[in-house]
Design an enzyme around this catalytic site. Structure first.
Site, short mmCIF file in Angstrom:
data_model
loop_
_atom_site.label_atom_id
_atom_site.label_comp_id
_atom_site.label_asym_id
_atom_site.label_seq_id
_atom_site.Cartn_x
_atom_site.Cartn_y
_atom_site.Cartn_z
CD GLU A 87 -66.96 -1.41 16.13
OE1 GLU A 87 -66.23 -0.47 15.51
OE2 GLU A 87 -66.96 -2.61 15.59
CG PHE A 88 -74.77 1.34 17.47
CD1 PHE A 88 -75.23 0.25 16.80
CD2 PHE A 88 -75.46 2.50 17.55
CE1 PHE A 88 -76.47 0.43 16.03
CE2 PHE A 88 -76.54 2.72 16.74
CZ PHE A 88 -77.00 1.68 16.27
NE ARG A 89 -69.21 -0.46 11.37
CZ ARG A 89 -68.68 -1.21 10.28
NH1 ARG A 89 -67.65 -2.19 10.77
NH2 ARG A 89 -68.54 -1.04 9.22
NE ARG B 192 -64.55 1.44 9.62
CZ ARG B 192 -64.18 2.11 10.91
NH1 ARG B 192 -64.48 3.60 10.98
NH2 ARG B 192 -63.95 1.64 12.10
CG HIS C 92 -60.51 0.20 8.79
ND1 HIS C 92 -60.70 1.42 9.20
CD2 HIS C 92 -60.72 -0.96 9.44
CE1 HIS C 92 -61.17 1.08 10.52
NE2 HIS C 92 -61.40 -0.30 10.47
CE LYS D 209 -60.41 -1.04 13.98
NZ LYS D 209 -61.94 -0.83 13.80
CB SER E 108 -68.70 -5.55 11.76
OG SER E 108 -67.62 -5.69 12.73
#
Length: 254
Positions: free
Chosen positions: A47-49, A83, A144, A171, A232
């Protein structure tokens, strides 16, 4: 009927829980260092944040860094995540910039999976999902809650809402205030396993919720996130320790 998703020979939503490692870096030099440190870790998805980049406000620079990740790990499924601050990320930005960036990543076809925040406006979200799928990219819709755990029915409702918006993967991550909150999340995951056809990812964050990162195969969460060089999100377990724990818990799951 529950369906699975295959990305670069990695089956999501069937068999063992897959491990995603978040890639967190500030700049090109940092990114190169982190890539060299994680490349031999036992993970399934990277996962590239990109929201952690110092150049996160430049679409061209984000694309350039994403290309570097793709080149370094060509055989791993690449999940691109940007994000926003309102969902616990590092970069505050407008809706216009957010979707302009997602569109650019989708058109580049660099990622295999793209993260899209559910509560970003239904019309824009549906358009981004359709655009991703048109370009052969799986759409992961997410939400989230960093301060609470919603009731079980609300968690399930949000996951269903993601599916209704066309998500390929659904998710949700929540923050427990008690042990009972962790049970609420796990119960919601089990219910979603029956009601949501697409692969689901759930987690209860922080130390209290860490057990939820190990229980996916039992309750129905298809991917768990483990830290490589830097967390993260609160409560992430190191990738190697996570793999060892899952090996013990899930032997024979395939």
């Amino acid at each position: 009927m529950h369906t699975s998703l295959t990305v670069k020979n990695t089956v999501i939503g069937s068999g063992r829980t897959k491990i995603a490692v978040p890639l967190v870096a500030r700049d090109a030099a940092d990114l190169s260092s982190v890539l060299s440190q994680i490349k031999n870790l036992p993970f399934d998805i990277v996962e590239f944040r990109a929201d952690f980049l110092e150049c996160a406000g430049s679409i061209g620079e984000v694309l350039r860094h994403t290309q570097a990740v793709r080149d370094a790990l060509p055989d791993k499924p690449l999940l691109f995540t940007f994000r926003r601050h309102c969902e616990g990320g590092s970069f505050p930005c407008s809706d216009d910039y957010y979707f302009e960036l997602l569109d650019a990543l989708i058109e580049s076809r660099l990622p295999d999976i793209i993260d899209i925040e559910l509560f970003s406006g239904e019309t824009a979200v549906r358009r981004a999902v359709a655009n991703a799928q048109k370009n052969g990219i799986a759409a992961l819709l997410c939400n989230h809650e960093f301060h609470r755990t919603p009731p079980q029915e609300e968690i399930v409702c949000r996951l269903k809402q993601m599916e209704d918006c066309g998500a390929d993967i659904c998710k949700i991550a929540v923050m427990p205030q008690s042990s009972e909150d962790v049970l609420t999340l796990l119960s919601a995951t089990l219910e979603a396993k029956r009601l949501v056809a697409k692969p689901v990812i759930t987690m209860s964050m922080g130390q209290t919720g860490a057990v939820s990162r190990l229980a996916g195969q039992v309750f129905g969460s298809s991917i768990t996130f483990g830290s490589g060089t830097q967390n993260s999100a609160p409560g992430q377990i190191g990738v190697s320790a996570l793999r060892a724990a899952l090996d013990c818990l899930e032997s024979g799951a395939d």
